[in-house]
Design a protein around this motif. Structure first.
Motif, PDB file in Angstrom:
ATOM      1  N   LEU A 108     -11.163  20.648   3.079  1.00 50.41           N
ATOM      2  CA  LEU A 108     -10.265  20.184   3.741  1.00 50.41           C
ATOM      3  C   LEU A 108      -8.849  20.875   3.622  1.00 50.41           C
ATOM      4  O   LEU A 108      -8.690  21.566   2.516  1.00 50.41           O
ATOM      5  N   ILE A 109      -8.050  20.681   4.455  1.00 48.26           N
ATOM      6  CA  ILE A 109      -6.742  21.344   4.439  1.00 48.26           C
ATOM      7  C   ILE A 109      -5.671  20.639   3.715  1.00 48.26           C
ATOM      8  O   ILE A 109      -4.536  21.273   3.248  1.00 48.26           O
ATOM      9  N   ALA A 110      -5.871  19.168   3.275  1.00 44.89           N
ATOM     10  CA  ALA A 110      -4.861  18.419   2.444  1.00 44.89           C
ATOM     11  C   ALA A 110      -5.243  17.363   1.855  1.00 44.89           C
ATOM     12  O   ALA A 110      -6.244  16.681   2.242  1.00 44.89           O
ATOM     13  N   TYR A 111      -4.561  16.944   0.740  1.00 41.47           N
ATOM     14  CA  TYR A 111      -4.717  15.687   0.100  1.00 41.47           C
ATOM     15  C   TYR A 111      -3.518  15.096  -0.081  1.00 41.47           C
ATOM     16  O   TYR A 111      -2.514  15.873  -0.722  1.00 41.47           O
ATOM     17  N   LEU A 112      -3.197  14.144   0.434  1.00 36.82           N
ATOM     18  CA  LEU A 112      -1.875  13.399   0.463  1.00 36.82           C
ATOM     19  C   LEU A 112      -2.017  11.698  -0.050  1.00 36.82           C
ATOM     20  O   LEU A 112      -2.742  11.079   0.305  1.00 36.82           O
ATOM     21  N   SER A 113      -0.999  11.826  -1.209  1.00 38.37           N
ATOM     22  CA  SER A 113      -1.176  10.497  -1.915  1.00 38.37           C
ATOM     23  C   SER A 113      -0.441   9.178  -1.103  1.00 38.37           C
ATOM     24  O   SER A 113       0.757   9.753  -0.499  1.00 38.37           O
ATOM     25  N   LYS A 114      -0.842   8.329  -1.119  1.00 40.43           N
ATOM     26  CA  LYS A 114      -0.397   7.226  -0.527  1.00 40.43           C
ATOM     27  C   LYS A 114       1.078   6.673  -1.022  1.00 40.43           C
ATOM     28  O   LYS A 114       1.728   5.897  -0.579  1.00 40.43           O
ATOM     29  N   SER A 115       1.151   6.993  -2.143  1.00 44.07           N
ATOM     30  CA  SER A 115       2.356   6.563  -2.937  1.00 44.07           C
ATOM     31  C   SER A 115       3.577   7.526  -2.895  1.00 44.07           C
ATOM     32  O   SER A 115       4.558   7.330  -3.123  1.00 44.07           O
ATOM     33  N   LEU A 116       3.210   8.711  -1.817  1.00 40.81           N
ATOM     34  CA  LEU A 116       4.484   9.543  -1.520  1.00 40.81           C
ATOM     35  C   LEU A 116       5.487   8.729  -0.774  1.00 40.81           C
ATOM     36  O   LEU A 116       5.413   7.987   0.147  1.00 40.81           O
ATOM     37  N   GLU A 117       6.696   9.175  -0.985  1.00 37.85           N
ATOM     38  CA  GLU A 117       7.773   8.675  -0.117  1.00 37.85           C
ATOM     39  C   GLU A 117       7.727   9.267   1.315  1.00 37.85           C
ATOM     40  O   GLU A 117       7.214  10.415   1.347  1.00 37.85           O
ATOM     41  N   VAL A 212      14.298   2.322   2.884  1.00 35.78           N
ATOM     42  CA  VAL A 212      15.707   2.063   2.446  1.00 35.78           C
ATOM     43  C   VAL A 212      15.932   1.226   0.720  1.00 35.78           C
ATOM     44  O   VAL A 212      16.771   1.670   0.150  1.00 35.78           O
ATOM     45  N   LEU A 213      14.883   0.707   0.530  1.00 35.31           N
ATOM     46  CA  LEU A 213      14.743  -0.143  -0.973  1.00 35.31           C
ATOM     47  C   LEU A 213      14.449   0.511  -1.857  1.00 35.31           C
ATOM     48  O   LEU A 213      14.616   0.404  -3.153  1.00 35.31           O
ATOM     49  N   GLY A 214      13.613   1.668  -1.585  1.00 30.84           N
ATOM     50  CA  GLY A 214      12.735   2.542  -2.675  1.00 30.84           C
ATOM     51  C   GLY A 214      11.637   1.339  -3.393  1.00 30.84           C
ATOM     52  O   GLY A 214      10.990   2.082  -4.221  1.00 30.84           O
ATOM     53  N   ASP A 215      11.469   0.258  -2.879  1.00 27.08           N
ATOM     54  CA  ASP A 215       9.964  -0.328  -3.213  1.00 27.08           C
ATOM     55  C   ASP A 215       9.184  -0.559  -2.261  1.00 27.08           C
ATOM     56  O   ASP A 215       9.584  -0.960  -1.140  1.00 27.08           O
ATOM     57  N   PRO A 216       7.984  -0.571  -2.337  1.00 22.62           N
ATOM     58  CA  PRO A 216       6.991  -1.011  -1.317  1.00 22.62           C
ATOM     59  C   PRO A 216       7.064  -2.434  -0.949  1.00 22.62           C
ATOM     60  O   PRO A 216       6.860  -3.181  -1.943  1.00 22.62           O
ATOM     61  N   PRO A 217       6.977  -2.849   0.213  1.00 20.57           N
ATOM     62  CA  PRO A 217       6.889  -4.241   0.513  1.00 20.57           C
ATOM     63  C   PRO A 217       5.566  -4.768   0.101  1.00 20.57           C
ATOM     64  O   PRO A 217       4.483  -4.063   0.169  1.00 20.57           O
ATOM     65  N   PRO A 218       5.232  -6.072  -0.110  1.00 21.87           N
ATOM     66  CA  PRO A 218       3.962  -6.790  -0.281  1.00 21.87           C
ATOM     67  C   PRO A 218       2.998  -6.548   0.679  1.00 21.87           C
ATOM     68  O   PRO A 218       3.459  -6.657   1.818  1.00 21.87           O
TER      69      PRO A 218
END
Length: 218
Positions: A108-117, A212-218
């Motif tokens: 693969l060419i990439a692994y990207l974490s879902k927690s990235l901003e 904007v808020l820096g937190d993931p919505p639920p």
């Protein structure tokens, strides 16, 4: 005149079976990089169908690691065999330090974490657009939100309060009761928030609220 971006006309096929994440990420990317072309599907079968009819139009396929009945690494290997000219990357929200190396070893060419901003994700996509492999670690935890800090979307303090309450799942009536304002005023604040975020509905706004808020919505 808008400055040209490496991602202008770059085409991504996102494969993820979670509608909230899939639709929210698609909306966020389109908002932040208007020239980026993002198409999203929920299953590997849908991805294969789309690639079969327009595979040469995509520059990158991003697969969720957990897909119904299979996993993204296995699907990625099938895609690489079937479409050797297309770049394939993996995304995951799992805290598994072995996944980046496993993705690299699988070709693969990439692994990207879902927690990235979102800003970090876009920079990684720019590197991929230049042909540079990316195997990312999650962004470090964000500091608690500070209402006095500069807001890149130019939201007012009251609009930020309304956005935070909406992203946490409160209805307009609940927001009005908590803030001591009328539901009509809440509606006006939300209309202004949607316009500034480039969102067309509450779901898109809730996902963009992470930026904007820096937190993931639920």
């Amino acid at each position: 005149m808008r400055r040209l971006d490496l991602l202008d006309d770059f085409a991504i096929l996102l494969v993820d079976d979670h509608p909230l994440f899939r639709d929210g990420l698609t909306a966020a990317l389109r908002h932040h990089v208007p020239g980026l072309r993002v198409h999203a599907v929920g299953t590997m079968a849908s991805a294969l169908e789309m690639l079969g009819s327009a595979g040469d139009k995509f520059d990158l396929v991003l697969l969720d690691y957990r897909l119904p009945g299979t996993d993204g690494l296995y699907c990625a290997e099938l895609l690489i065999q079937q479409y050797p000219g297309i770049a394939v990357g993996l995304m995951s929200g799992l805290d598994d330090p072995t996944l980046p190396e496993r993705a690299r070893e699988a070709g693969l060419i990439a692994y990207l974490s879902k927690s990235l901003e979102i800003s970090s994700l876009i920079e990684h996509l720019r590197r991929l657009a230049m042909g540079e492999p990316v195997f990312s670690a999650p962004d470090p935890p964000q500091q608690a939100f500070d209402a006095t800090r500069a807001d890149p979307m130019n939201l007012t303090a009251r609009q930020l309060d309304v956005l935070r309450a909406m992203a946490s799942g409160s209805s307009n009536k609940e927001i009005a009761r908590t803030m001591g304002i009328s539901p009509a005023t809440v509606k006006k604040h939300l209309e202004a928030v949607f316009a500034k975020l480039g969102a067309t509905n509450r779901l898109q706004a809730a996902m963009l609220a992470r930026t904007v808020l820096g937190d993931p919505p639920p």
